[in-house]
Scaffold this active site. Structure first.
Site, PDB file in Angstrom:
ATOM      1  N   GLY A  11       0.912  -1.314  -0.204  1.00 23.99           N
ATOM      2  CA  GLY A  11      -0.053   0.118  -0.200  1.00 23.99           C
ATOM      3  C   GLY A  11       1.208   1.675  -0.731  1.00 23.99           C
ATOM      4  O   GLY A  11       0.702   2.220  -0.156  1.00 23.99           O
ATOM      5  N   MET A  14       6.797   3.995  -3.135  1.00 21.40           N
ATOM      6  CA  MET A  14       8.500   3.929  -3.169  1.00 21.40           C
ATOM      7  C   MET A  14       8.792   4.559  -4.488  1.00 21.40           C
ATOM      8  O   MET A  14       8.665   4.452  -6.126  1.00 21.40           O
ATOM      9  CB  MET A  14       8.624   2.473  -3.684  1.00 21.40           C
ATOM     10  CG  MET A  14      10.328   2.339  -3.685  1.00 21.40           C
ATOM     11  SD  MET A  14      10.811   0.652  -3.333  1.00 21.40           S
ATOM     12  CE  MET A  14      13.007   0.902  -2.772  1.00 21.40           C
ATOM     13  N   PRO A  15       9.233   5.900  -4.028  1.00 20.70           N
ATOM     14  CA  PRO A  15      10.450   6.779  -5.314  1.00 20.70           C
ATOM     15  C   PRO A  15      11.346   5.864  -6.357  1.00 20.70           C
ATOM     16  O   PRO A  15      12.017   4.965  -5.989  1.00 20.70           O
ATOM     17  CB  PRO A  15      11.373   7.584  -4.745  1.00 20.70           C
ATOM     18  CG  PRO A  15      10.347   7.800  -3.420  1.00 20.70           C
ATOM     19  CD  PRO A  15      10.525   6.393  -2.853  1.00 20.70           C
ATOM     20  N   LEU A  17      13.037   6.336  -8.328  1.00 11.91           N
ATOM     21  CA  LEU A  17      14.514   6.501  -8.526  1.00 11.91           C
ATOM     22  C   LEU A  17      15.264   6.802  -7.411  1.00 11.91           C
ATOM     23  O   LEU A  17      14.831   7.301  -6.187  1.00 11.91           O
ATOM     24  CB  LEU A  17      14.777   8.069  -9.274  1.00 11.91           C
ATOM     25  CG  LEU A  17      16.100   8.435  -9.473  1.00 11.91           C
ATOM     26  CD1 LEU A  17      17.540   7.158  -9.292  1.00 11.91           C
ATOM     27  CD2 LEU A  17      16.588   9.668 -10.176  1.00 11.91           C
ATOM     28  N   GLY A  18      16.206   5.800  -6.854  1.00 16.02           N
ATOM     29  CA  GLY A  18      16.294   5.966  -5.345  1.00 16.02           C
ATOM     30  C   GLY A  18      18.176   6.713  -5.324  1.00 16.02           C
ATOM     31  O   GLY A  18      18.954   6.083  -6.551  1.00 16.02           O
ATOM     32  N   GLY A  20      21.653   5.209  -4.536  1.00 12.49           N
ATOM     33  CA  GLY A  20      21.938   3.825  -3.645  1.00 12.49           C
ATOM     34  C   GLY A  20      23.697   4.186  -2.512  1.00 12.49           C
ATOM     35  O   GLY A  20      24.493   5.281  -3.312  1.00 12.49           O
ATOM     36  N   ASP A  45      18.534   4.274  -0.205  1.00 10.96           N
ATOM     37  CA  ASP A  45      19.363   2.780  -0.319  1.00 10.96           C
ATOM     38  C   ASP A  45      20.745   1.943   0.142  1.00 10.96           C
ATOM     39  O   ASP A  45      21.137   3.343  -0.189  1.00 10.96           O
ATOM     40  CB  ASP A  45      18.735   1.875  -1.556  1.00 10.96           C
ATOM     41  CG  ASP A  45      18.946   0.671  -2.107  1.00 10.96           C
ATOM     42  OD1 ASP A  45      18.173  -0.154  -1.314  1.00 10.96           O
ATOM     43  OD2 ASP A  45      20.265  -0.235  -1.887  1.00 10.96           O
ATOM     44  N   TYR A  50      26.750  -2.023   4.869  1.00 10.86           N
ATOM     45  CA  TYR A  50      27.846  -1.189   4.355  1.00 10.86           C
ATOM     46  C   TYR A  50      28.412  -0.849   5.256  1.00 10.86           C
ATOM     47  O   TYR A  50      29.254   0.303   4.819  1.00 10.86           O
ATOM     48  CB  TYR A  50      26.993  -0.462   3.340  1.00 10.86           C
ATOM     49  CG  TYR A  50      26.236  -0.889   2.242  1.00 10.86           C
ATOM     50  CD1 TYR A  50      26.330  -2.505   1.772  1.00 10.86           C
ATOM     51  CD2 TYR A  50      24.872  -0.160   1.592  1.00 10.86           C
ATOM     52  CE1 TYR A  50      25.183  -2.991   0.184  1.00 10.86           C
ATOM     53  CE2 TYR A  50      24.445  -0.699   0.574  1.00 10.86           C
ATOM     54  CZ  TYR A  50      24.609  -1.993   0.034  1.00 10.86           C
ATOM     55  OH  TYR A  50      23.468  -2.545  -0.408  1.00 10.86           O
ATOM     56  N   LYS A  79      19.035  -3.476   4.761  1.00 13.30           N
ATOM     57  CA  LYS A  79      19.043  -4.695   4.617  1.00 13.30           C
ATOM     58  C   LYS A  79      19.386  -5.756   5.412  1.00 13.30           C
ATOM     59  O   LYS A  79      20.571  -4.915   6.214  1.00 13.30           O
ATOM     60  CB  LYS A  79      19.691  -5.035   3.883  1.00 13.30           C
ATOM     61  CG  LYS A  79      19.349  -4.365   2.072  1.00 13.30           C
ATOM     62  CD  LYS A  79      20.176  -4.700   0.899  1.00 13.30           C
ATOM     63  CE  LYS A  79      20.017  -3.581  -0.112  1.00 13.30           C
ATOM     64  NZ  LYS A  79      20.514  -2.243  -0.274  1.00 13.30           N
ATOM     65  N   HIS A 112      18.324  -9.627   2.609  1.00 13.20           N
ATOM     66  CA  HIS A 112      19.585  -9.387   1.749  1.00 13.20           C
ATOM     67  C   HIS A 112      20.390 -10.352   1.056  1.00 13.20           C
ATOM     68  O   HIS A 112      20.743 -10.581  -0.461  1.00 13.20           O
ATOM     69  CB  HIS A 112      21.022  -9.005   2.416  1.00 13.20           C
ATOM     70  CG  HIS A 112      22.140  -7.993   1.588  1.00 13.20           C
ATOM     71  ND1 HIS A 112      22.538  -6.937   2.520  1.00 13.20           N
ATOM     72  CD2 HIS A 112      22.261  -7.728   0.232  1.00 13.20           C
ATOM     73  CE1 HIS A 112      23.475  -6.101   0.963  1.00 13.20           C
ATOM     74  NE2 HIS A 112      22.750  -6.494   0.517  1.00 13.20           N
TER      75      HIS A 112
END
Length: 321
Positions: A11, A14-15, A17-18, A20, A45, A50, A79, A112
């Site tokens: 529902g 989400m854009p 283009l993000g 990273g 993202d 990371y 993730k 992930h």
């Protein structure tokens, strides 16, 4: 400029283009994220593995303090890493990410990879024994998924999804879980266009996010003989036609197929350039031409750490039966 959104099966929107953040190191990622937000990105993202979420969280807090954006204006993805697949660990790692990002909830939380590692006291990202062998555990991803469902139920995350799974595994999650994944994040670019998998996900009501949309030219294990997506003659020809770069064409290729895309850079001119993809649209002929350069070339299979695990998604004729 308003970025188009993809409506998720949960529902939420989400854009498409993000920004990273893989390989965005501490000491540079904070400024890069602030730059991305100033340019107009509202989808960030990231991932625990990371090792840069603390700096991202601080950067976001600084942007909130400026009064130009609020938390509700952003879509934050993280993730779950492989060392925390045991159900008892899932909530703990999610809460750690929330603390690092200085937020009360995630918009999207992904598993992930489908396979699990042993969790050492030092929380090694890829734990190895004295002989250099990766230390696997065999927590089934279904058990991990059910623990992630609880996160959504509790409101710690708004949507949950998967990354780097195969269709057999996704079918299993759908069949035995209570919540259908909202998103599947995969490597996807003109040399790995995943047309068949995109069709599969559309049929299941799952949105797709393309990581490494430019072919990940700076991946640390790249080899000289590997193909370079951004140097492809077809992309160069189409880029010249539209007065754009090959990176613009590769990004727009995903958007025009309805695929969410998360290009990454820490250089402000490149971050800005990657955002400049909403003033043109590829023709159907050009989309077909890009589809035809597909090589089924995967640069980020994580085979050096995952191939020895039975749940690594790209074993030939994969089956758990």
């Amino acid at each position: 400029m308003s970025v188009p959104v993809v409506k998720l099966n949960s529902g939420y929107e989400m854009p498409i283009l993000g920004y990273g953040t893989w390989q965005s190191n501490p000491g540079e990622v904070g400024e890069a994220v602030k730059c991305a937000i100033d340019i107009g990105y509202r989808h960030i993202d990231g991932a625990w593995v990371y090792q840069n979420e603390k700096e991202i969280g601080q950067a976001l807090t600084e942007k909130y303090a400026e009064g130009k954006i609020q938390r509700k204006d952003l879509f934050l993805t993280s993730k779950l890493w492989n060392i925390d697949h045991e159900p008892k660990n899932v909530k703990e790692e999610c809460k750690e990410t929330l603390k690092l990002l200085q937020t009360d909830y995630l918009d999207l939380y992904l598993m992930h990879w489908p396979f699990s590692f042993h969790k050492t006291e030092a929380r090694d990202i890829i734990p190895k024994d004295d002989q250099g062998n990766v230390m696997y555990t065999y927590t089934h991803y279904l058990d991990t998924w059910k623990a992630m469902e609880e996160l959504q139920k509790e409101g710690l995350v708004r949507s949950i999804g998967l990354s780097n799974f195969n269709e057999y595994q996704i079918d299993k999650v759908i069949a035995h879980g209570r919540i259908t994944p909202a998103v599947h994040q995969i490597e996807c670019h003109p040399y790995l266009n995943e047309e068949s998998h995109l069709k599969y996900c559309r049929q299941k009501g799952i949105a797709v996010t393309a990581y490494a949309p430019l072919g990940s030219p700076t991946r640390p294990w790249g080899l000289p003989e590997e193909p370079k997506v951004l140097e492809d003659p077809t992309l160069k020809r189409i880029a010249e036609k539209y007065g754009k770069t090959t990176a613009h064409i590769a990004i727009r290729f995903q958007i025009d197929r309805g695929v969410i895309v998360i290009p990454k850079s820490v250089k402000s001119p490149r971050i800005k350039s990657n955002y400049e993809v909403f003033d043109f649209q590829l023709s159907s002929d050009d989309l077909d031409a890009i589809r035809n350069v597909n090589k089924n070339w995967r640069g980020l299979s994580f085979d050096f750490a995952g191939k020895g695990h039975k749940y690594w998604a790209w074993h030939p004729n994969y089956s758990e039966d």
